[in-house]
Design a protein around this motif. Structure first.
Motif, PDB file in Angstrom:
ATOM      1  N   ASP A  70       0.834  -1.208   0.000  1.00 57.11           N
ATOM      2  CA  ASP A  70       0.000   0.000   0.000  1.00 57.11           C
ATOM      3  C   ASP A  70       0.864   1.253   0.000  1.00 57.11           C
ATOM      4  O   ASP A  70       0.600   2.207  -0.742  1.00 57.11           O
ATOM      5  N   GLU A  71       1.903   1.263   0.817  1.00 60.67           N
ATOM      6  CA  GLU A  71       2.795   2.428   0.900  1.00 60.67           C
ATOM      7  C   GLU A  71       3.571   2.612  -0.403  1.00 60.67           C
ATOM      8  O   GLU A  71       3.761   3.744  -0.869  1.00 60.67           O
ATOM      9  N   GLN A  91       2.573   1.720  -3.400  1.00 64.36           N
ATOM     10  CA  GLN A  91       1.637   2.229  -4.401  1.00 64.36           C
ATOM     11  C   GLN A  91       1.445   3.734  -4.234  1.00 64.36           C
ATOM     12  O   GLN A  91       1.411   4.480  -5.220  1.00 64.36           O
ATOM     13  N   GLU A  92       1.352   4.167  -2.994  1.00 63.52           N
ATOM     14  CA  GLU A  92       1.199   5.597  -2.708  1.00 63.52           C
ATOM     15  C   GLU A  92       2.463   6.365  -3.112  1.00 63.52           C
ATOM     16  O   GLU A  92       2.395   7.408  -3.768  1.00 63.52           O
ATOM     17  N   GLU A  93       3.598   5.833  -2.737  1.00 68.00           N
ATOM     18  CA  GLU A  93       4.890   6.487  -2.992  1.00 68.00           C
ATOM     19  C   GLU A  93       5.203   6.576  -4.494  1.00 68.00           C
ATOM     20  O   GLU A  93       5.720   7.591  -4.971  1.00 68.00           O
ATOM     21  N   GLY A 138       2.884   5.958  -7.073  1.00 71.33           N
ATOM     22  CA  GLY A 138       1.757   6.372  -7.904  1.00 71.33           C
ATOM     23  C   GLY A 138       1.345   5.318  -8.924  1.00 71.33           C
ATOM     24  O   GLY A 138       0.789   5.653  -9.975  1.00 71.33           O
ATOM     25  N   GLY A 188       0.008   0.916  -9.379  1.00 73.75           N
ATOM     26  CA  GLY A 188      -0.519  -0.265  -8.715  1.00 73.75           C
ATOM     27  C   GLY A 188       0.407  -1.449  -8.913  1.00 73.75           C
ATOM     28  O   GLY A 188       1.437  -1.357  -9.592  1.00 73.75           O
ATOM     29  N   THR A 199       6.022   2.794 -13.651  1.00 73.73           N
ATOM     30  CA  THR A 199       5.877   4.248 -13.703  1.00 73.73           C
ATOM     31  C   THR A 199       6.051   4.721 -15.143  1.00 73.73           C
ATOM     32  O   THR A 199       6.741   4.078 -15.944  1.00 73.73           O
ATOM     33  N   PRO A 229       9.492   4.948   2.073  1.00 74.66           N
ATOM     34  CA  PRO A 229       9.936   6.160   1.356  1.00 74.66           C
ATOM     35  C   PRO A 229      11.455   6.275   1.271  1.00 74.66           C
ATOM     36  O   PRO A 229      12.000   6.694   0.237  1.00 74.66           O
TER      37      PRO A 229
END
Length: 164
Positions: free
Chosen positions: A105-106, A108-110, A112, A114, A119, A157
């Protein structure tokens, strides 16, 4: 788990296509070599986009549906490109119960993107994989061949920043 199809435009080169056509020519008389041709195609392109599947189907004189069926069934084949940094998160039982979903989840957030995506700049791709055999280090992720274990969401991160 259904495989995703890439949204990134295909960027094959004439040199890659020439290599693939040579592989096809060497194998087209034996339809049982389809999977071997697909493996070599993935070596050439890094994945099997629909454009490459079409070349294989036409060259091997097999239906596109058969090529797609093999590509989407076997885990060894990817329908999406891999980034320069392929991040793979172990989702085996030990890693999962120790928080692997939170790591995904982190990421995917970091990033952008899935799972099973790359990217837009081609720098990162993200995969969820089965057990990688490092259960005592769970949750575990790899960036190409580098292994990170005993992870927490807070470390994600920092790991991504290392490769940016």
């Amino acid at each position: 788990m259904q495989k995703k199809i890439s949204k990134i435009p295909f960027k094959g080169t004439p040199e890659q296509e020439a290599k693939l056509n040579k592989v096809i020519a060497e194998n087209k008389s034996d339809k049982s070599r389809l999977m071997a041709v697909m493996q070599e195609a993935q070596e050439i392109y890094g994945y099997l986009p629909i454009e490459v599947q079409n070349i294989i189907a036409e060259g091997m004189e097999v239906p596109l549906e058969k090529v797609f069926g093999v590509a989407s069934f076997y885990a060894q084949f990817s329908l999406t490109p891999k980034g320069d940094y392929n991040i793979s998160v172990c989702m085996g039982t030990a890693c999962y119960v120790k928080g692997a979903q939170g790591i995904i989840d982190e990421l995917q957030e970091e990033l952008g993107i899935g799972v099973d995506e790359c990217t837009a700049d081609g720098k990162f791709s993200l995969n969820a994989c089965r057990c990688i055999g490092a259960c005592g280090l769970g949750p575990v992720l790899t960036v190409n061949d580098e292994v990170y274990g005993k992870l927490t969401v807070k470390e994600v991160p920092e790991i991504v920043a290392k490769y940016r």
